[in-house]
Design an enzyme around this catalytic site. Structure first.
Site, mmCIF file in Angstrom:
data_model
loop_
_atom_site.group_PDB
_atom_site.id
_atom_site.type_symbol
_atom_site.label_atom_id
_atom_site.label_comp_id
_atom_site.label_asym_id
_atom_site.label_seq_id
_atom_site.Cartn_x
_atom_site.Cartn_y
_atom_site.Cartn_z
ATOM 1 N N LYS A 122 0.986 -1.377 0.043
ATOM 2 C CA LYS A 122 -0.056 -0.075 -0.087
ATOM 3 C C LYS A 122 0.935 1.409 -0.048
ATOM 4 C CE LYS A 122 -3.107 -2.614 2.743
ATOM 5 N NZ LYS A 122 -2.322 -3.525 3.844
ATOM 6 N N HIS A 145 -3.451 3.527 0.726
ATOM 7 C CA HIS A 145 -3.569 2.858 1.926
ATOM 8 C C HIS A 145 -4.977 3.584 2.557
ATOM 9 C CE1 HIS A 145 -1.774 0.585 5.583
ATOM 10 N NE2 HIS A 145 -2.964 0.683 5.829
#
Ligand SMILES: NC(=O)c1ccc[n+]([C@@H]2O[C@H](COP(=O)([O-])OP(=O)(O)OC[C@H]3O[C@@H](n4cnc5c(N)ncnc54)[C@H](OP(=O)(O)O)[C@@H]3O)[C@@H](O)[C@H]2O)c1
Length: 328
Positions: A80, A113
């Site tokens: 991420k 993220h």
């Protein structure tokens, strides 16, 4: 039930329908845990730079690939773009750093993220513990976040061959719709907290309608997070999902554990669970969810347990709620 082992993403690529989570799995545990996981048959691994374990994961993967115990193309690795790099100019270098640490030339899924951003920490290290804070302990935020501009760079990462898929995590419906309206490549995955007490039905319906696969994080109700929040006073009552009486009763019906019922319920909703464990017995248990089926009545009873109760809240990100895109 082999077809249940994979989900097909909106670009035709496949993703193993259960993954191993690695949040709060320190280096000294993760390498042996990954050995046990790969031996048990896991091929889908979820990590992130802020978990501070990509190097250890990379070492284990390299060992398995170099000794021909697994082929790279049979693995599905997700990482991420962290909130301290949530800017267009940081995407490529941040993904390249993850690839270097993971000892890979590409990942299978690259996710933004979270929809929020903080500046690069002065220390250079990237974890919520090192982010810069004001004198009241609130995180310093970067409010300039523009998801569409970041997404264009995410699309470039596919074109450069650095990732096979791109998606988002912790985004809400409005934020995803904006990406759908302004993208060449649609997000193929949304990763969100989803567990039996926090079912996120509207967001699930929206993603299904838009062919975006959902990955469920904290599917077992992350006990470590619950304990931390109890200690911090941000949660008043203990939460043990696999001890909920309905979950226990359904588990007995199938001679399975409560954890297996929680995961099977997610899988049967067409959602991918990524339970974290570093314990070989529990890793195996969490994978053994393909040999039973919950009845419609059991699915409905579990659906009735929703309390809108989020476990992963902003306790560790005090101040982030001031970010204009915050969804927690
Ligand atoms: N995108 C995001 O913002 C985000 C946020 C949070 C998490 N995630 C991802 O989602 C993954 C999973 O979520 P999570 O780690 O928060 O929580 P979780 O998977 O719901 O729970 C993990 C906890 O459950 C225990 N456990 C595992 N299997 C068990 C079983 N069969 N019976 C009893 N206990 C069991 C683990 O302990 P042992 O290790 O001792 O077994 C650990 O304490 C993370 O690891 C991470 O990869 C993503």
């Amino acid at each position: 039930m082999t077809s249940e082992r994979f989900f097909t993403l909106n670009n035709g690529l496949e993703m193993p329908s259960i993954g191993i989570g690695t949040f709060m799995a320190p280096d000294h545990e993760i390498e042996t845990a990954l050995d046990a996981a790969l031996k048990a048959g896991y091929r889908h691994i979820d990590t992130a730079p802020v978990y501070l374990n990509e190097k250890a994961i990379g070492k284990a993967l390299r060992r398995w690939i170099d000794t021909n115990q697994v082929k790279r193309e049979d693995l599905f690795i997700t990482t991420k773009l962290p909130i301290h790099a949530n800017r267009p100019g940081d995407v490529e270098k941040t993904l390249k750093k993850s690839l270097e640490d993971l000892q890979l030339t590409y990942v299978d899924m690259y996710l933004i993220h979270a929809p929020v951003a903080v500046p690069q920490p002065a220390s250079g290290a990237g974890s919520s513990l090192t982010y810069d804070r004001d004198s009241n302990g609130n995180l310093i935020i970067d409010p300039t976040t523009d998801h569409v501009k970041i997404w264009k760079k995410m699309e470039d990462m596919i074109e450069m061959g650095l990732t096979k898929n791109i998606g988002v995590s912790n985004f809400n419906q409005k934020q995803i719709q904006r990406l759908l309206d302004n993208s060449k490549i649609k997000p193929s995955n949304l990763q969100i907290e989803l567990q039996v007490y926090f079912q996120q039905n509207d967001l699930v319906d929206f993603c299904k309608a838009n062919n975006i696969l959902i990955t469920a994080y904290s599917p077992l109700g992350n006990r470590d997070m619950v304990k931390r929040r109890l200690a911090a006073g941000t949660l008043k009552e203990d939460i043990i999902l696999f001890e909920d009486p309905t979950v226990v009763e359904i588990a007995k019906n199938h001679n399975k554990t409560g954890a297996q019922v929680l995961l099977r319920w997610i899988l049967q909703r067409g959602i991918c669970p990524i339970p974290k464990s570093t314990n070989p017995g529990r890793l195996q248990q969490n994978l053994d969810i393909y040999d039973f089926k919950l009845s419609d009545d059991e699915m409905n009873r579990l659906a009735g347990l929703d309390k809108g109760l989020r476990i992963c809240d902003t306790s560790f990100f005090k101040g982030i709620e001031k970010h204009p895109e915050c969804t927690w």
